[in-house]
Write a protein that holds these residues in place. Sequence first.
Motif, PDB file in Angstrom:
ATOM      1  N   GLU A   2       8.736   5.198   5.426  1.00  0.00           N
ATOM      2  CA  GLU A   2       8.388   5.697   4.104  1.00  0.00           C
ATOM      3  C   GLU A   2       7.628   4.612   3.340  1.00  0.00           C
ATOM      4  O   GLU A   2       8.055   3.459   3.277  1.00  0.00           O
ATOM      5  CB  GLU A   2       9.660   6.081   3.350  1.00  0.00           C
ATOM      6  N   SER A   4       6.054   3.001  -0.134  1.00  0.00           N
ATOM      7  CA  SER A   4       6.310   2.965  -1.568  1.00  0.00           C
ATOM      8  C   SER A   4       5.051   3.361  -2.331  1.00  0.00           C
ATOM      9  O   SER A   4       3.968   3.454  -1.769  1.00  0.00           O
ATOM     10  CB  SER A   4       6.736   1.551  -1.981  1.00  0.00           C
ATOM     11  N   MET A   5       5.205   3.580  -3.637  1.00  0.00           N
ATOM     12  CA  MET A   5       4.059   3.921  -4.487  1.00  0.00           C
ATOM     13  C   MET A   5       3.054   2.776  -4.487  1.00  0.00           C
ATOM     14  O   MET A   5       1.839   3.013  -4.468  1.00  0.00           O
ATOM     15  CB  MET A   5       4.535   4.220  -5.916  1.00  0.00           C
ATOM     16  N   GLU A   6       3.542   1.527  -4.471  1.00  0.00           N
ATOM     17  CA  GLU A   6       2.647   0.372  -4.430  1.00  0.00           C
ATOM     18  C   GLU A   6       1.819   0.369  -3.146  1.00  0.00           C
ATOM     19  O   GLU A   6       0.629   0.050  -3.163  1.00  0.00           O
ATOM     20  CB  GLU A   6       3.441  -0.941  -4.538  1.00  0.00           C
ATOM     21  N   SER A   7       2.461   0.748  -2.044  1.00  0.00           N
ATOM     22  CA  SER A   7       1.752   0.804  -0.765  1.00  0.00           C
ATOM     23  C   SER A   7       0.667   1.882  -0.789  1.00  0.00           C
ATOM     24  O   SER A   7      -0.452   1.670  -0.326  1.00  0.00           O
ATOM     25  CB  SER A   7       2.721   1.087   0.381  1.00  0.00           C
ATOM     26  N   LEU A   8       1.005   3.045  -1.346  1.00  0.00           N
ATOM     27  CA  LEU A   8       0.018   4.136  -1.441  1.00  0.00           C
ATOM     28  C   LEU A   8      -1.147   3.738  -2.341  1.00  0.00           C
ATOM     29  O   LEU A   8      -2.302   4.047  -2.049  1.00  0.00           O
ATOM     30  CB  LEU A   8       0.696   5.404  -1.975  1.00  0.00           C
ATOM     31  N   LEU A   9      -0.851   3.034  -3.424  1.00  0.00           N
ATOM     32  CA  LEU A   9      -1.920   2.570  -4.322  1.00  0.00           C
ATOM     33  C   LEU A   9      -2.819   1.557  -3.622  1.00  0.00           C
ATOM     34  O   LEU A   9      -4.041   1.591  -3.781  1.00  0.00           O
ATOM     35  CB  LEU A   9      -1.323   1.951  -5.591  1.00  0.00           C
ATOM     36  N   LEU A 165      -5.966   5.937  -7.378  1.00  0.00           N
ATOM     37  CA  LEU A 165      -5.768   7.333  -6.990  1.00  0.00           C
ATOM     38  C   LEU A 165      -6.894   8.228  -7.501  1.00  0.00           C
ATOM     39  O   LEU A 165      -7.347   9.138  -6.795  1.00  0.00           O
ATOM     40  CB  LEU A 165      -4.407   7.847  -7.475  1.00  0.00           C
TER      41      LEU A 165
END
Length: 198
Positions: A2, A4-9, A165
């Motif tokens: 999974e 994290s949001m930081e990783s997706l950013l 994003l």
Amino acid sequence: MELSMESLLSIALGIGLAAAAGFRIFVPLMVAGLAARSGFIPLNDGFQWLASTPALLTLGTAAVFEVLAYYIPGVDHLLDLVAGPAAVGAGVVASASVMADIPQAVMWPVAIIAGGGIAGLTKGGTALLRAKSGLMTAGLANPIVATVETIGATGIAILAVVVPLLCLAVIVALLYWTTKKAGRLLFGGGRDVGTPQP
């Protein structure tokens, strides 16, 4: 695994910078280096050199020469041929450099496939646009195309740093539009061959 949001950013940031590399090779690398130097973004281990003074001076000089070269008739088309593989490489480097909190096993495939791929698609789209512009206007509109590409490279790179994003959404829309235009250019406007014309 999974993310994290930081990783997706950071993935969105990397893809944004890679897309910008399809317009101009050195501009997004310089923007990433300047953003890291200013503390806006972290750089991945092994890519800290992007924020160094020698690297920023070199990238800035290379960016200026690259931008100016696209205004020289004939040289712009030659650069499109040479810059294709270089844009893919720059896309990989740009995306990998900012994926600071992603495991190496995920980061490199994403950087190579998504980063290199998006840079190649963007470069291919701009090369087709320049070729069409050169044929239709005898090269007279090519400086306009060059200006739009430079603005695109700078704007997308800055947008990727500020709002990753949103930048990703813009890239998806841009790719959709480019694919549609390329299809019309390559396949005659999308009309069915057997359809009679009025």
